[in-house]
Design an enzyme around this catalytic site. Sequence first.
Site, PDB file in Angstrom:
ATOM      1  CB  CYS A   1      43.531  37.969  37.315  1.00 49.01           C
ATOM      2  SG  CYS A   1      42.420  36.587  36.943  1.00 49.01           S
TER       3      CYS A   1
ATOM      4  CB  CYS B   1      40.399  37.299  34.704  1.00 44.76           C
ATOM      5  SG  CYS B   1      42.026  36.604  35.094  1.00 44.76           S
TER       6      CYS B   1
END
Length: 296
Positions: free
Chosen positions: A104, A186
């Site tokens: 992420c 993400c």
Amino acid sequence: MHRAHLKTLFANGLSPRSSVLGPPARAPEIFQSSTSSRMSHLQPEEARPRRESELCNHWSKLPRYDCEGIWREFEEAVVRRTPCSVRVKDYQRMFRATPQTLPCDKLLFWSKTHDLVHSYSAVTRRFWTLEDTLVGYMFNDLIWCGKEEKDRGFNFSACPEWSDCVNHPVYSLWKQASQNFAEAACGNITVILNGSIKDAFNRKSMFGGVELDSLNPRMVNHVNIKVVTNLEGPLIESCTEGSIVDLIKILQTRGFRWTCTDYDLTLMILQCMKNPKQYSCLTCADSLLNRKKPVL
């Protein structure tokens, strides 16, 4: 994964996905290299062991990957089909053999800014591009296609242009890879676009046509847009002008939070390293040199 090592391999490469619709007219050199001079066809038998050996050497430390099995699935997707009949779904078994969890807050997307983006990623050491993934590493800088159905195997002499057919084997693979990359995004993501061309955000590019639609607003916190222009100009698009405004509207409609900047010091310095005598580089250097040092 040894990302720093892969960066060395990518330093002079050109991803086939950078020319989905062909390069823009007179694309600035800092943004994109010549497709015809840098992309290469998959070569005959002496090249196959080299590519397969590279794959095994660099990824064999990750026990879940069967590099020879991945190669077999790739062959099965291509060699049994004519050059213009390889669909996205034909690569499904190969992609199932190459699962990868991406971090992420580190994914970096781009459109018409290939060379600058990969220099930026290498210098900052905090981003991942599609070309840093397993599939991206395997197929970066390659063109391939099969022979006619009666002659099973790869065509090592010539492949059709992407514009000649819908189900081009290279396009189909990069389309699926781009979709997977975006679906895995993400946290905070970054997008670098070329403000020196018209339609910096293009719905027919891989980013505009595949990756953007595959981003999940429940997974992505912020989309950070960086618009960079060539040092000599022209300054055609910006965060408040041109197609990038359309991109921002799409992000807002889909519920993404976003930021946009027309100036990034690191990106400018990278351009100045290639052309230090540009006026904007000289003024930037003077400004940095004349900064007051903080009082300790």
